[in-house]
Write a protein that holds these residues in place. Sequence first.
Motif, PDB file in Angstrom:
ATOM      1  N   GLY A 391       0.787  -1.226   0.000  1.00  0.00           N
ATOM      2  CA  GLY A 391       0.000   0.000   0.000  1.00  0.00           C
ATOM      3  C   GLY A 391       0.819   1.275   0.000  1.00  0.00           C
ATOM      4  O   GLY A 391       2.041   1.278  -0.203  1.00  0.00           O
ATOM      5  N   GLU A 392       0.132   2.381   0.255  1.00  0.00           N
ATOM      6  CA  GLU A 392       0.727   3.712   0.203  1.00  0.00           C
ATOM      7  C   GLU A 392       1.800   3.909   1.266  1.00  0.00           C
ATOM      8  O   GLU A 392       2.835   4.551   1.011  1.00  0.00           O
ATOM      9  CB  GLU A 392      -0.373   4.763   0.369  1.00  0.00           C
ATOM     10  CG  GLU A 392       0.102   6.198   0.255  1.00  0.00           C
ATOM     11  CD  GLU A 392       0.647   6.529  -1.126  1.00  0.00           C
ATOM     12  OE1 GLU A 392       1.599   7.337  -1.201  1.00  0.00           O
ATOM     13  OE2 GLU A 392       0.128   5.989  -2.127  1.00  0.00           O
ATOM     14  N   ARG A 393       1.595   3.353   2.452  1.00  0.00           N
ATOM     15  CA  ARG A 393       2.574   3.533   3.521  1.00  0.00           C
ATOM     16  C   ARG A 393       3.915   2.874   3.175  1.00  0.00           C
ATOM     17  O   ARG A 393       4.980   3.460   3.416  1.00  0.00           O
ATOM     18  CB  ARG A 393       2.028   2.970   4.834  1.00  0.00           C
ATOM     19  CG  ARG A 393       0.902   3.801   5.431  1.00  0.00           C
ATOM     20  CD  ARG A 393       0.352   3.168   6.696  1.00  0.00           C
ATOM     21  NE  ARG A 393      -0.698   3.982   7.277  1.00  0.00           N
ATOM     22  CZ  ARG A 393      -0.499   4.955   8.145  1.00  0.00           C
ATOM     23  NH1 ARG A 393       0.733   5.249   8.533  1.00  0.00           N
ATOM     24  NH2 ARG A 393      -1.510   5.649   8.636  1.00  0.00           N
ATOM     25  N   ALA A 394       3.880   1.671   2.643  1.00  0.00           N
ATOM     26  CA  ALA A 394       5.122   1.008   2.250  1.00  0.00           C
ATOM     27  C   ALA A 394       5.824   1.783   1.145  1.00  0.00           C
ATOM     28  O   ALA A 394       7.062   1.857   1.096  1.00  0.00           O
ATOM     29  CB  ALA A 394       4.835  -0.420   1.799  1.00  0.00           C
ATOM     30  N   HIS A 395       5.025   2.357   0.247  1.00  0.00           N
ATOM     31  CA  HIS A 395       5.604   3.168  -0.822  1.00  0.00           C
ATOM     32  C   HIS A 395       6.306   4.394  -0.246  1.00  0.00           C
ATOM     33  O   HIS A 395       7.420   4.747  -0.680  1.00  0.00           O
ATOM     34  CB  HIS A 395       4.503   3.602  -1.789  1.00  0.00           C
ATOM     35  CG  HIS A 395       4.971   4.524  -2.873  1.00  0.00           C
ATOM     36  ND1 HIS A 395       5.917   4.148  -3.817  1.00  0.00           N
ATOM     37  CD2 HIS A 395       4.627   5.810  -3.163  1.00  0.00           C
ATOM     38  CE1 HIS A 395       6.147   5.160  -4.635  1.00  0.00           C
ATOM     39  NE2 HIS A 395       5.376   6.185  -4.261  1.00  0.00           N
ATOM     40  N   GLN A 396       5.685   5.030   0.735  1.00  0.00           N
ATOM     41  CA  GLN A 396       6.311   6.186   1.365  1.00  0.00           C
ATOM     42  C   GLN A 396       7.611   5.796   2.067  1.00  0.00           C
ATOM     43  O   GLN A 396       8.597   6.540   2.033  1.00  0.00           O
ATOM     44  CB  GLN A 396       5.347   6.829   2.372  1.00  0.00           C
ATOM     45  CG  GLN A 396       4.127   7.468   1.737  1.00  0.00           C
ATOM     46  CD  GLN A 396       4.485   8.626   0.819  1.00  0.00           C
ATOM     47  OE1 GLN A 396       5.320   9.443   1.148  1.00  0.00           O
ATOM     48  NE2 GLN A 396       3.856   8.646  -0.350  1.00  0.00           N
ATOM     49  N   ALA A 397       7.605   4.624   2.690  1.00  0.00           N
ATOM     50  CA  ALA A 397       8.821   4.150   3.341  1.00  0.00           C
ATOM     51  C   ALA A 397       9.940   3.930   2.329  1.00  0.00           C
ATOM     52  O   ALA A 397      11.110   4.225   2.597  1.00  0.00           O
ATOM     53  CB  ALA A 397       8.545   2.868   4.106  1.00  0.00           C
ATOM     54  N   SER A 398       9.593   3.427   1.145  1.00  0.00           N
ATOM     55  CA  SER A 398      10.601   3.197   0.110  1.00  0.00           C
ATOM     56  C   SER A 398      11.187   4.496  -0.416  1.00  0.00           C
ATOM     57  O   SER A 398      12.296   4.518  -0.967  1.00  0.00           O
ATOM     58  CB  SER A 398       9.989   2.403  -1.055  1.00  0.00           C
ATOM     59  OG  SER A 398       9.069   3.204  -1.789  1.00  0.00           O
TER      60      SER A 398
END
Length: 507
Positions: A391-398
Motif C-alpha cells: 500500500g501507500e505507507r510502504a511506498h512512502q517508506a521506500s
Amino acid sequence: MTNRSLFTQSLRAQIVCGLLLAFATAGLTSCHSDNYLAYKFPQYTFANRPVPPSLLANRVMISVSANGISTGSLQIVDAKRDLRSNIQNTKTSFSISGYASGFPNLILNFPAEITGFVYSSAQGDIQIVNYGKESVTGSAGTFPAKSTGLAVPPTFGHVYSAEETIGQLGIIDNTTGKSYGLVLPNVFQVVVNQGDTVVLAMVRNSNTVYRVVKLNDNNQYPTSTAAAAAIGAADCEPFNLPIYCVVPVNTGSNANAFDRPVGAYFSLDGTSAYVFNCGQECGGNTSSVTYLQQGVLDYNNIPTTVPDASAFMTQVLVPGGVTAAVSDGVTLYVSGQQLQPDGLFAGNLSTISLATNTVTGQYSISDGNHSKMLFADNNTLWIGSQFCATGERAHQASLGVTTQAANYNCLTRFDLGALTASIVPFVTQGSATAVVQYPNTNQNQYYYGDLTGLCWVQTFNKVYTAYGGQVHIFSTVDGSEIDNKNVTVQGTALDVAYMDAITDAAN
C-alpha cells in the motif's frame, strides 16, 4: 539446679520450638497457597462452565501449522500470565487433544457455547472443539471443495460454505443430517446472522448479493427447475422436491445498491443487514454500505413475485473504503482502502452514525485488506489486515520517509475516546532504536507481516494476535507490545481465539 529452673528452661524451649514450627508451617502454607490458588476455580464458575483439564481459567487457543500444510495443532496458553506452561513448570505445554488436521487457518470461536470450529484449508475439514474437555469431539462435516468463506451460527443448526473453485454454496443442515450444494458460479463469501435466519452470499466481480430460501410443505415444487422459475432462484436443491434455493436480493429501483459486495454485518437489534460494497478496492467504482431489511431476507420468507420483494433501506457512501465493520449500536465502524493519486491504496477507518446514516469521520489506519475488527479494553478498537506492504505507507517508506506515518504494519489501535489511530508495533523506518521489540524468524526490524488472527483477552488489558506467523501480545492501555517469549510457537501461528471470553464478541 532447682526443679523450677528446669521447668522454666523446658517451657522456654517448647515455646521457641513452637514458634519455629509455626513460622515454618506458615512459610510452607504460603508457598502452597500461591500455587494452589493460582489454579483453583470458584465453587460456582461463570455461566456454570466446566473446569477444563488444564486448570487454566484464561486460555487463548492458537492454531499452528508445523511444516507447511500437512501437520497442524491447536495449542493453549495461559493468557493471564502469558505462559505456555503452568507456573510450577510441571506441565510444559497444553493443547487440544485429538486434533490431527493440517494448516488450521480459521477458528470460529463460540466461548459462550464452550465450543470452537476449526477449519483446515489444506484438508478441507471442520473439526469441533469442546472447550470444557479441551478435545476434539468430532467433525462438523466436509465439503466437495475448499472453502473461501465459512459461516456457522451460534445455534449450530447449519454450516455454510462458499466454494469458489466449483461455484457452489454448500449447506450442511444439522437439523436433518443432510447436505446440499447450490450452484452459484464464483461465489466466494457467505455470512449468517446470529439467529440463523438470514444467509447472504457474495459472488466474485459481481454487483449482486444472494440470499438463501428454505421451502416448506406449503411452498413445495416437484423439481428445482419449477421452483427456480416460480421464485426467481439461481438454483434450488435437491432436484426432486427441492428444499433450499438461492435467490438474488432485490433492491427495487436502486440499480447501484451493490458495488463489488464482499461481506455483511448484522445490526445488534436484528433489523438490518449492512452490506460492504468494496468499490474501487475490488475493481468496482464506489465504496459504500447498503442497509437491507432482515425481515425481507428471512430464509422462511419465500418470494411471491419475480423479482423478489425489495429489501433495500438506504445506502451510505464511504469514500474511505469498506471491507469489514463492527458496531456498538450507536456507530458503525468500517475499515477499507481508498485509491490514491499515485494508483496505490491507503487504509482508512470511517465512522457512520446509525442515527443519521452519515459518515461522521475518516481516519488513516494500516493499509491492506482489512478483515479483523473488534472492541477491547480501555475504550479501544483494533483493526487487522493483510498485504500491508503493497500500500501507500510502504511506498512512502521506500521513498525514505522516516516517520510513524511510514509504518506499514498490519495492526491498528484506535482510541475511541480521543479518536486517534496508531499502527502497532510502533516503528520508525531507518531508526536503529524505534524497531520491533520481538522480531519474527526473518528478523525484519520494521515489519511483522500479515495479521491473520486477533482476539481480546477481556478485562486483562491485552489482545493476542497471530501476526506474521507468530504470536504477539499488545497492551490495550497504550498499544505497547508485551513480552511474548513464553507464548511463541514452533511453526506458523495462523489464528488465535480467547476460549474463556464472556461473549462471542471477543474474536
